[in-house]
Design a protein around this motif. Structure first.
Motif, short mmCIF file in Angstrom:
data_model
loop_
_atom_site.label_atom_id
_atom_site.label_comp_id
_atom_site.label_asym_id
_atom_site.label_seq_id
_atom_site.Cartn_x
_atom_site.Cartn_y
_atom_site.Cartn_z
N TYR A 22 0.84 -1.19 0.00
CA TYR A 22 0.00 0.00 0.00
C TYR A 22 0.88 1.24 0.00
O TYR A 22 1.75 1.38 0.82
CB TYR A 22 -0.91 0.01 1.23
CG TYR A 22 -1.75 -1.24 1.33
CD1 TYR A 22 -2.78 -1.47 0.43
CD2 TYR A 22 -1.49 -2.19 2.30
CE1 TYR A 22 -3.53 -2.62 0.50
CE2 TYR A 22 -2.25 -3.34 2.38
CZ TYR A 22 -3.27 -3.55 1.49
OH TYR A 22 -4.02 -4.68 1.56
N SER A 23 0.61 2.13 -0.91
CA SER A 23 1.44 3.33 -1.00
C SER A 23 0.94 4.45 -0.11
O SER A 23 1.70 5.29 0.34
CB SER A 23 1.53 3.80 -2.45
OG SER A 23 0.23 4.10 -2.92
N ASP A 24 -0.36 4.51 0.15
CA ASP A 24 -0.88 5.55 1.02
C ASP A 24 -2.07 5.00 1.81
O ASP A 24 -2.55 3.91 1.56
CB ASP A 24 -1.28 6.79 0.23
CG ASP A 24 -2.36 6.51 -0.81
OD1 ASP A 24 -2.86 5.37 -0.87
OD2 ASP A 24 -2.70 7.44 -1.55
N GLN A 26 -5.11 5.74 1.74
CA GLN A 26 -6.37 5.63 1.00
C GLN A 26 -6.58 4.21 0.46
O GLN A 26 -7.71 3.80 0.23
CB GLN A 26 -6.40 6.64 -0.15
CG GLN A 26 -6.29 8.08 0.32
CD GLN A 26 -7.40 8.46 1.28
OE1 GLN A 26 -8.52 8.02 1.15
NE2 GLN A 26 -7.06 9.26 2.28
N THR A 27 -5.51 3.47 0.25
CA THR A 27 -5.65 2.13 -0.32
C THR A 27 -5.65 1.04 0.74
O THR A 27 -5.67 -0.13 0.39
CB THR A 27 -4.51 1.87 -1.32
OG1 THR A 27 -3.26 2.00 -0.65
CG2 THR A 27 -4.59 2.83 -2.49
N PHE A 28 -5.63 1.41 2.02
CA PHE A 28 -5.66 0.41 3.08
C PHE A 28 -7.01 -0.31 3.08
O PHE A 28 -8.03 0.27 2.72
CB PHE A 28 -5.47 1.05 4.45
CG PHE A 28 -4.04 1.42 4.77
CD1 PHE A 28 -2.99 0.99 4.00
CD2 PHE A 28 -3.77 2.19 5.88
CE1 PHE A 28 -1.69 1.33 4.31
CE2 PHE A 28 -2.47 2.53 6.20
CZ PHE A 28 -1.43 2.10 5.40
N PRO A 29 -7.02 -1.56 3.53
CA PRO A 29 -8.30 -2.26 3.72
C PRO A 29 -9.15 -1.55 4.78
O PRO A 29 -8.64 -0.79 5.59
CB PRO A 29 -7.90 -3.65 4.19
CG PRO A 29 -6.47 -3.81 3.79
CD PRO A 29 -5.89 -2.44 3.78
N THR A 32 -8.12 -2.00 8.44
CA THR A 32 -6.88 -1.29 8.76
C THR A 32 -7.16 0.19 8.94
O THR A 32 -6.63 0.82 9.86
CB THR A 32 -5.84 -1.51 7.65
OG1 THR A 32 -5.64 -2.91 7.48
CG2 THR A 32 -4.52 -0.86 8.00
N LYS A 33 -8.00 0.75 8.09
CA LYS A 33 -8.37 2.16 8.25
C LYS A 33 -9.07 2.39 9.58
O LYS A 33 -8.79 3.36 10.28
CB LYS A 33 -9.30 2.59 7.11
CG LYS A 33 -8.62 2.83 5.80
CD LYS A 33 -9.66 3.31 4.80
CE LYS A 33 -9.11 3.34 3.41
NZ LYS A 33 -10.10 3.76 2.42
#
Length: 127
Positions: A22-24, A26-29, A32-33
């Motif tokens: 994941y680069s940032d 915003q793309t976390f599951p 995880t967020k």
């Protein structure tokens, strides 16, 4: 002779991507967020702040309790009431072990080496 047994090997479950996939944020599951948001909220409200005065108070109460049990043990002499003192000491020494555990995780004092010394002190004092 019988029905032949056949086995099928299920396909392996799909694994989530590795930790660097994941680069940032915003793309976390989604989970995880949610964890990151909760963790940030817990830190902001100060729930992870150290409270050395609380641990000092607990340590003092435990020391007084253990000294009181020792004095009662001497005053009672050989008696069946010693079993009550032994039960009280079991509870008190369990709390001492919890203090040593917290210090071992460096949760009491700000400095790591100071926590290590404190953890060893409580662990050795517990016997």
């Amino acid at each position: 002779m019988g029905v032949p047994i056949t086995t099928t090997v299920p396909s392996p479950p799909s694994c989530p991507p590795g930790p660097h996939a994941y680069s940032d944020a915003q793309t976390f599951p989604v989970l995880t967020k949610a964890y990151l948001q909760l963790s940030q909220q817990v830190r902001e409200t100060g729930l992870l702040r150290r409270t050395p005065w609380f641990y000092a108070l607990v340590g003092g109460v435990l020391a007084i309790g253990i000294a009181g049990c020792a004095a009662l043990s001497v005053l009672l002499g050989p008696s069946w009431f010693q079993l009550l003192i032994a039960a009280a000491l079991g509870i008190l020494f369990t709390q001492v072990a919890f203090l040593a555990h917290e210090a071992g995780h460096r949760q009491i004092l700000a400095g790591g080496p100071a926590n290590d010394v404190l953890a060893r002190f409580w662990a050795l004092w517990r016997g």
